[in-house]
Design a protein around this motif. Structure first.
Motif, short mmCIF file in Angstrom:
data_model
loop_
_atom_site.label_atom_id
_atom_site.label_comp_id
_atom_site.label_asym_id
_atom_site.label_seq_id
_atom_site.Cartn_x
_atom_site.Cartn_y
_atom_site.Cartn_z
N UNK A 154 -1.66 21.55 7.80
CA UNK A 154 -0.87 20.31 7.80
C UNK A 154 -1.49 19.34 6.81
N UNK A 155 -0.72 18.95 5.81
CA UNK A 155 -1.22 18.08 4.74
C UNK A 155 -0.44 16.76 4.71
N UNK A 156 -1.04 15.78 4.07
CA UNK A 156 -0.53 14.40 4.10
C UNK A 156 -0.42 13.87 2.67
N UNK A 157 0.60 14.27 1.90
CA UNK A 157 0.76 13.74 0.54
C UNK A 157 1.01 12.23 0.58
N UNK A 158 0.34 11.51 -0.31
CA UNK A 158 0.41 10.05 -0.30
C UNK A 158 0.63 9.52 -1.71
N UNK A 159 1.15 8.29 -1.78
CA UNK A 159 1.19 7.56 -3.04
C UNK A 159 -0.22 7.17 -3.44
N UNK A 160 -0.57 7.42 -4.68
CA UNK A 160 -1.89 7.05 -5.18
C UNK A 160 -1.81 5.70 -5.90
N UNK A 161 -2.81 4.83 -5.73
CA UNK A 161 -2.80 3.54 -6.44
C UNK A 161 -3.17 3.73 -7.91
N UNK A 180 4.56 11.89 15.60
CA UNK A 180 5.19 12.50 14.44
C UNK A 180 4.68 13.92 14.21
N UNK A 181 3.41 14.16 14.49
CA UNK A 181 2.82 15.48 14.19
C UNK A 181 2.49 16.28 15.45
N UNK A 182 2.99 15.83 16.60
CA UNK A 182 2.60 16.45 17.87
C UNK A 182 2.87 17.95 17.89
N UNK A 183 4.06 18.35 17.43
CA UNK A 183 4.37 19.78 17.40
C UNK A 183 3.67 20.48 16.25
N UNK A 184 3.66 19.83 15.08
CA UNK A 184 3.08 20.45 13.88
C UNK A 184 1.59 20.73 14.05
N UNK A 185 0.91 19.94 14.88
CA UNK A 185 -0.54 20.10 15.02
C UNK A 185 -0.90 21.43 15.67
N UNK A 186 0.05 22.06 16.34
CA UNK A 186 -0.21 23.38 16.92
C UNK A 186 -0.53 24.38 15.82
N UNK A 187 0.26 24.36 14.75
CA UNK A 187 -0.01 25.26 13.62
C UNK A 187 -1.33 24.90 12.95
N UNK A 211 0.85 -1.19 0.00
CA UNK A 211 0.00 0.00 0.00
C UNK A 211 0.88 1.24 0.00
N UNK A 212 0.27 2.39 -0.23
CA UNK A 212 1.01 3.62 -0.41
C UNK A 212 1.70 4.10 0.84
N UNK A 213 2.80 4.82 0.64
CA UNK A 213 3.50 5.49 1.72
C UNK A 213 3.09 6.97 1.71
N UNK A 214 3.43 7.66 2.78
CA UNK A 214 2.98 9.05 2.91
C UNK A 214 3.96 9.81 3.79
N UNK A 215 3.80 11.12 3.80
CA UNK A 215 4.57 11.98 4.69
C UNK A 215 3.66 13.11 5.14
N UNK A 216 4.20 14.02 5.94
CA UNK A 216 3.44 15.19 6.36
C UNK A 216 4.20 16.45 5.95
N UNK A 217 3.46 17.48 5.57
CA UNK A 217 4.07 18.76 5.20
C UNK A 217 3.21 19.90 5.72
N UNK A 218 3.85 21.02 5.98
CA UNK A 218 3.12 22.29 6.15
C UNK A 218 2.95 22.88 4.75
#
Length: 285
Positions: free
Chosen positions: A29-36, A210-217, A12-19
């Motif tokens: 906070x967005x979650x770009x992912x691999x699309x099938x 992973x997103x604990x600090x980023x979720x503040x923004x 299945x696809x992998x993903x990351x997080x970005x501002x």
């Protein structure tokens, strides 16, 4: 859900997080992912991206082939509509369906009480290489509407025409499929399996950390102007929901779903054999 799928042994696809910023404006906070897609198929299963049927469906719209065509999909659905209770039909459908992949896909949606998946016919993602004997595989997608009431039994008794729910529903008439369902559930629900309480909670906590600090923004976008005297915050609403999941949902969900599967005849009432040691080296005697 994608992490869970991979831990089950699915591809299945992998993903990351970005501002994300758009023209300098913070968008969250967005979650770009691999699309099938066909490119995904080429990367993981070989061949060319043009070799793949890429199927999707949204509620209120027809099933579409984003790439390739619907020929194999329609053949699969025709077999399902004709009934899959016999051994011959069960063998025939496996020309089009990876059975273990389908079961694991359904178990993820059932465990997560997904309101926007098989039960509604929404967010279907399927991929198949156009070669004889190459089956469809199914991918979790857009699963925000999940982890509701721990006692829910959604996505078990489902049957939506021309979706994977129809194939699953007809497969339930087959005793070989029901036994295979039980085998997969046992693998994931016991002996440190993917859907045991500890494994599920740890997987969730890893993403939360992973997103604990980023979720503040991100929380600044949750509508402070709607609640100026009581704004949404990480340490309020987000942490409260995290605590609910880790103290209530994950500890209980496995046993509750197991009972629901028993009621649906997808897991036996008889307890499975248990070894006094689950693998490893056994001492003499």
């Amino acid at each position: 859900a994608r992490d869970t799928a991979r831990d089950m042994g699915k591809i299945d696809g992998h993903a990351t997080y970005v501002h994300l910023y758009i023209n300098g404006l913070y968008w969250g906070l967005y979650n770009p992912v691999e699309r099938p897609t066909g490119n995904f198929g080429e990367e993981y299963f070989g061949g060319s991206n043009d070799d793949y049927d890429v199927i999707s469906h949204r509620v209120g719209q027809p099933v579409v082939a984003n790439e390739g065509d619907l020929q194999a999909w329609n053949a699969m659905q025709a077999l399902a509509d004709a009934g899959l209770g016999s051994s011959a039909a069960y063998q025939a459908i496996q020309e089009y369906v990876d059975i273990d992949n389908l079961i694991d896909y359904m178990l993820i949606n059932q465990y997560a009480t997904n309101h926007d998946g098989p039960a509604s016919g929404n967010n279907l993602r399927a991929l198949r290489r156009r070669e004889p004997g190459e089956p469809f595989r199914f991918y979790v997608w857009d699963m925000e509407y999940t982890f509701w009431d721990v006692n829910e039994n959604s996505n078990i008794d489902v049957d939506v025409a021309n979706t994977i729910a129809r194939v699953y529903a007809r497969l339930r008439d087959n005793p070989e499929f029901r036994l295979r369902y039980a085998d997969r559930a046992h693998q994931h629900f016991f002996n440190d399996g993917t859907l045991t309480p500890q494994a599920a909670a740890a997987r969730w906590q890893a993403r939360a950390d992973e997103i604990y600090t980023a979720i503040v923004a991100e929380s600044a976008r949750w509508g402070d102007f709607r609640r100026p005297d009581d704004p949404y915050t990480r340490d309020g609403q987000w942490q409260m929901e995290l605590d609910r999941l880790t103290t209530t949902y994950f500890p209980q969900r496995t046993d509750i779903l197991l009972e629901d599967l028993r009621a649906a005849e997808l897991y036996p009432r008889v307890e499975a054999p248990a070894f006094n040691q689950h693998g490893g080296v056994i001492a003499n005697g």
